[in-house]
Design an enzyme around this catalytic site. Structure first.
Site, PDB file in Angstrom:
ATOM      1  CG  ASP A   1      39.806  48.373  46.257  1.00  0.00           C
ATOM      2  OD1 ASP A   1      40.129  47.220  45.905  1.00  0.00           O
ATOM      3  OD2 ASP A   1      40.516  49.369  46.048  1.00  0.00           O
TER       4      ASP A   1
ATOM      5  CB  SER B   1      41.742  33.036  33.622  1.00  0.00           C
ATOM      6  OG  SER B   1      42.157  33.216  32.284  1.00  0.00           O
TER       7      SER B   1
ATOM      8  CE1 TYR C   1      43.535  37.926  34.606  1.00  0.00           C
ATOM      9  CE2 TYR C   1      44.135  36.310  32.940  1.00  0.00           C
ATOM     10  CZ  TYR C   1      43.172  36.930  33.712  1.00  0.00           C
ATOM     11  OH  TYR C   1      41.857  36.540  33.606  1.00  0.00           O
TER      12      TYR C   1
ATOM     13  CE  LYS D   1      41.849  35.686  37.076  1.00  0.00           C
ATOM     14  NZ  LYS D   1      40.675  35.903  37.957  1.00  0.00           N
TER      15      LYS D   1
END
Length: 271
Positions: A50, A129, A142, A146
């Site tokens: 993880d 992304s 998010y 990125k």
């Protein structure tokens, strides 16, 4: 390589294995080990990790180097999406997003650099992304994670060049993967004010996977080719929609700068 349980990560790993490479892939669930290693017995190796477990990252990277005899390519792919307007998100949700998508990349790369330097060079590929080029409403955290990966990659490319280590941030568009389902989390406390924009995002993410324009296996082949370039780009938009999103984001930013250039240039700053 982190995050090989499915999606683009699995496709990248499969492309490398099909080309005769040895791949050490990390997964959080040991129950997934057998399926990954069955892709190519003897050359596909699974490790549990993880990337949010800071104490576990360096031992896992060291173990990968021991299995392979030394690292030459590191792919940071682990991550997930978080949907929610800023006002809807708890600090815990926001921090968890950054911990996985950004600090996971930071931890793995930091642990891998000594191994790459010891071999006299190598490749770091960070899966970013199109949201690292433009911010998407309802996915602000998010996008922020990125953008952070993109900025880190730009700096790393210059920091590590003297050691023969090449760095690229890949900016994928929409791929036919499970990202919109198992790769997505939603704000636990949604607000009615944002229901319309959040619902549009939900419909977009939960659409049938076949509607996404890009084939993950072709994406995996492109990233394998990238890893073998002598002089790779620092940025690589992946997919026709990925290129369009990134180009549009750059053009919008330049237009904003040009629109206000007279204001900036006419402003007097004290010595």
């Amino acid at each position: 390589m982190t995050g090989v349980s499915g999606g683009l990560g699995r496709s990248i790993a499969r492309a490398a294995l099909d080309a005769g490479e040895t791949v050490v892939g990390t997964l959080r669930d040991p129950a997934q080990f057998a399926a990954f290693e069955a892709l190519c017995p003897g050359r596909a190796h699974a490790l549990v990790l993880d990337v949010c477990d800071a104490a576990a990252v360096r031992p896992a990277v060291d173990a990968a180097a021991a299995i392979t005899g030394g690292l030459d390519v590191v792919v940071n792919n682990a991550g997930y999406g978080l949907v929610g307007a800023l006002e809807e998100l708890s600090e815990a949700e926001a921090m968890a997003q950054m911990d996985t998508n950004f600090f996971g990349t930071f931890r793995v790369t930091q642990a891998a650099i000594p191994h790459l330097k010891a071999r006299g060079g190598g490749v770091v590929i960070n899966i970013g992304s199109v949201a690292g080029a433009r911010g998407f409403p309802s996915m602000g955290m998010y996008s922020a994670s990125k953008f952070a990966v993109t900025g880190l990659s730009q700096a790393l490319a210059r920091e590590l060049a003297p050691f023969g280590i090449r760095v690229t941030v890949v900016e994928p568009g929409g791929f036919r993967t499970n990202f919109g389902n198992s790769g997505m989390r939603w704000a636990a406390r949604p607000l009615a004010d944002y229901a319309a924009t959040t619902e549009r995002m939900r419909q977009s993410m939960e659409r049938p996977a076949v509607a996404a324009p890009n084939d993950p296996d072709r994406g995996g082949q492109a990233i394998l080719a990238l890893s073998r370039m002598a002089e790779p780009p620092v940025h690589m938009a992946l997919g026709a929609d990925g290129r369009k999103y990134v180009k549009d984001a750059v053009q919008v930013r330049l237009a904003d700068y040009d629109r206000h250039v007279e204001l900036v240039e006419s402003t007097a700053y004290p010595d």
